[in-house]
Scaffold this motif. Structure first.
Motif, PDB file in Angstrom:
ATOM      1  N   TYR A  22      19.289   8.553 -17.866  1.00 36.89           N
ATOM      2  CA  TYR A  22      18.981   9.595 -18.847  1.00 36.89           C
ATOM      3  C   TYR A  22      18.077   9.134 -19.991  1.00 36.89           C
ATOM      4  N   HIS A  23      18.260   7.915 -20.459  1.00 35.98           N
ATOM      5  CA  HIS A  23      17.512   7.463 -21.637  1.00 35.98           C
ATOM      6  C   HIS A  23      16.025   7.330 -21.346  1.00 35.98           C
ATOM      7  N   LYS A  24      15.202   7.862 -22.256  1.00 32.72           N
ATOM      8  CA  LYS A  24      13.745   7.775 -22.122  1.00 32.72           C
ATOM      9  C   LYS A  24      13.183   7.086 -23.356  1.00 32.72           C
ATOM     10  N   LYS A  25      12.278   6.142 -23.112  1.00 32.57           N
ATOM     11  CA  LYS A  25      11.655   5.431 -24.231  1.00 32.57           C
ATOM     12  C   LYS A  25      10.798   6.378 -25.066  1.00 32.57           C
ATOM     13  N   SER A  26      10.058   7.248 -24.362  1.00 32.97           N
ATOM     14  CA  SER A  26       9.200   8.200 -25.059  1.00 32.97           C
ATOM     15  C   SER A  26       8.960   9.407 -24.170  1.00 32.97           C
ATOM     16  N   ALA A  27       8.936  10.576 -24.771  1.00 36.58           N
ATOM     17  CA  ALA A  27       8.667  11.795 -24.011  1.00 36.58           C
ATOM     18  C   ALA A  27       7.176  12.095 -23.955  1.00 36.58           C
ATOM     19  N   PHE A  28       6.380  11.273 -24.646  1.00 34.34           N
ATOM     20  CA  PHE A  28       4.952  11.554 -24.731  1.00 34.34           C
ATOM     21  C   PHE A  28       4.169  10.752 -23.690  1.00 34.34           C
ATOM     22  N   THR A  29       3.143  11.384 -23.136  1.00 31.08           N
ATOM     23  CA  THR A  29       2.284  10.737 -22.159  1.00 31.08           C
ATOM     24  C   THR A  29       0.834  11.049 -22.497  1.00 31.08           C
ATOM     25  N   ILE A  30      -0.062  10.135 -22.128  1.00 29.47           N
ATOM     26  CA  ILE A  30      -1.474  10.272 -22.475  1.00 29.47           C
ATOM     27  C   ILE A  30      -2.287  10.551 -21.218  1.00 29.47           C
ATOM     28  N   VAL A  31      -3.150  11.559 -21.287  1.00 30.15           N
ATOM     29  CA  VAL A  31      -4.058  11.853 -20.179  1.00 30.15           C
ATOM     30  C   VAL A  31      -5.470  12.012 -20.732  1.00 30.15           C
ATOM     31  N   SER A  32      -6.440  11.904 -19.858  1.00 29.08           N
ATOM     32  CA  SER A  32      -7.832  12.066 -20.256  1.00 29.08           C
ATOM     33  C   SER A  32      -8.061  13.476 -20.793  1.00 29.08           C
ATOM     34  N   ALA A  33      -8.889  13.595 -21.837  1.00 35.05           N
ATOM     35  CA  ALA A  33      -9.116  14.889 -22.480  1.00 35.05           C
ATOM     36  C   ALA A  33      -9.867  15.852 -21.572  1.00 35.05           C
ATOM     37  N   ASN A  34     -10.621  15.337 -20.583  1.00 36.14           N
ATOM     38  CA  ASN A  34     -11.361  16.235 -19.694  1.00 36.14           C
ATOM     39  C   ASN A  34     -10.607  16.518 -18.403  1.00 36.14           C
ATOM     40  N   ALA A  35      -9.276  16.401 -18.462  1.00 37.75           N
ATOM     41  CA  ALA A  35      -8.446  16.776 -17.314  1.00 37.75           C
ATOM     42  C   ALA A  35      -8.197  18.280 -17.346  1.00 37.75           C
ATOM     43  N   ASP A  36      -8.382  18.942 -16.213  1.00 37.51           N
ATOM     44  CA  ASP A  36      -8.144  20.386 -16.164  1.00 37.51           C
ATOM     45  C   ASP A  36      -6.862  20.743 -15.418  1.00 37.51           C
TER      46      ASP A  36
END
Length: 411
Positions: A22-36
């Protein structure tokens, strides 16, 4: 003392369960800005589902007998397994080009893992195996089905203004994952569910029930049935040509197809001992679709002109945009009809719904010569693929053949 020990053991057990599942280090993820298009999968939910299914299938507890004990597992390969997997598609790239980015804990260990998995070194820190490409950076690695987008998503070179930071936990409200479609005008978020014999991708809304149409389609024996309105034609054509729907004026499409194995005659020429030219005939079996396509248009003249400009109609009135020849295109009061001429078939009944239904056929595998063994196995296990749309509700189902093991334990 015994009570305290029991309490401590229970506490440790609960803590382990929590941190592992259950434990998550971070809920945030990074993707390229030009991903559609962005696909997110909750790794913790996937782990919980895997462990649950493993627990109720004792036959899988001790692994495969053919498993290589000396091989390095992905968990010990030197790559960080994230709490949320992310796969994305870049704007203006090929439909088949998809990428993901992972953090490296030990670069050299990961290189050893790649070599063990028979990846070949392409130079410039790029490794390849079949249609999988991996580029190694200082702290990350990019995995893709192509190497064309590696430069634009090199995280070491991007400024913070060129990436999107997403709250994956917020986006994955139901199911194991989420598919996010982004554009300047509208965005769409669909949930991903992995069931025992199927994978479904759909809106969180319950207003669209595809079960009745799927039930009707499963009663047929055709390889392909589809019916699409202008909105859906625009959606699918934009994957290949964003101007198709507006330029062609096509506002309705219905198609029916079946597959058949036929003998194809190959004629070659040679010479006899007296240097006289002789004709030689040989035969090979090929997979030939028999089909009929009904195309309706808002402006038939503009549609015909569009086809002519694209050089899709030849002097024999064949529609050359469809590679399966021969066929014949005929204009009618509503638009056009395209029929295969070797064995004409009838158009399936109009159902007044938007759908694409593709039934698996044993003849398909013989057409895919370049597929690997694992890819052929995956395709052979599919029963059918269904896409449906009703207003703002979308539904995609990959139905696999029923087996003793659930999907999550088959791979």
């Amino acid at each position: 003392m015994k009570k305290k020990l029991i309490v401590l053991v229970v506490f440790l057990f609960v803590a382990i369960i929590y941190f592992v599942f259950y434990h998550k280090k971070s809920a945030f993820t990074i993707v390229s800005a030009n991903a559609d298009v962005i696909i997110l999968v909750d790794a913790k939910k996937l782990t919980r589902q895997y462990v649950y299914n493993l627990a109720i299938h004792p036959s899988q507890w001790f692994g495969s007998k053919n498993e290589n004990k000396s091989s390095i597992s992905i968990l010990k390969s030197g790559v960080e397994i994230p709490d949320f997997f992310q796969v994305f598609h870049l704007k203006n790239s090929r439909f088949s080009d998809w990428y993901s980015v992972f953090e490296l804990k030990d670069k050299q260990k990961f290189i050893t893992f790649l070599k063990q998995q028979k990846f070949t070194d392409q130079g410039n820190n790029i490794f390849r195996k079949d249609q999988v490409y991996i580029k190694l950076l200082d702290k990350n690695c990019i995995v893709g089905t192509s190497d064309q987008g590696f430069e634009s998503i090199d995280y070491q070179m991007l400024s913070s203004s060129k990436v999107n930071i997403l709250d994956a936990e917020e986006l994955i409200s139901n199911g194991l994952g989420s598919i996010l479609f982004t554009s300047d005008k509208v965005s769409q978020n669909l949930s991903i569910e992995l069931n025992s014999d199927e994978i479904t991708i759909k809106n969180n809304s319950n207003s669209y029930d595809p079960a009745p149409i799927i039930s009707k389609l499963r009663q047929t024996i055709l390889f392909l049935e589809t019916e699409l309105d202008a909105k859906n034609i625009k959606t699918f054509s934009s994957l290949f040509d964003k101007t198709f729907e507006s330029s062609s004026q096509i506002n309705y499409l219905k198609a029916t197809a079946e597959l058949e194995q036929v003998n194809d005659t190959i004629i070659t020429y040679g010479y006899d001992d007296n240097f006289n030219e002789i004709e030689k005939k040989s035969f090979q079996k090929i997979i030939q679709p028999n089909y009929v396509i009904d195309i309706q248009s808002l402006n038939i003249k503009k549609t015909e002109q569009y086809f002519q400009n694209k050089k899709w109609i030849n002097t024999q009135k064949q529609f050359t945009a469809i590679p399966f020849q021969p066929n014949y295109i005929e204009k009618n009061t509503a638009g056009f009809e395209i029929k295969s001429t070797r064995k004409p078939i009838q158009l399936s009944p109009k159902r007044n719904e938007n759908y694409i239904f593709v039934r698996n056929n044993a003849l398909l595998l013989s057409s895919f010569k370049s597929l690997t063994t694992s890819e052929k196995k995956l395709i052979s296990n599919i029963d059918y693929i269904f896409y449906g749309n009703n207003d703002q509700d979308y539904y995609l189902e990959l139905q696999f053949k029923k087996q003793e093991l659930p999907l999550i334990l088959r791979w």
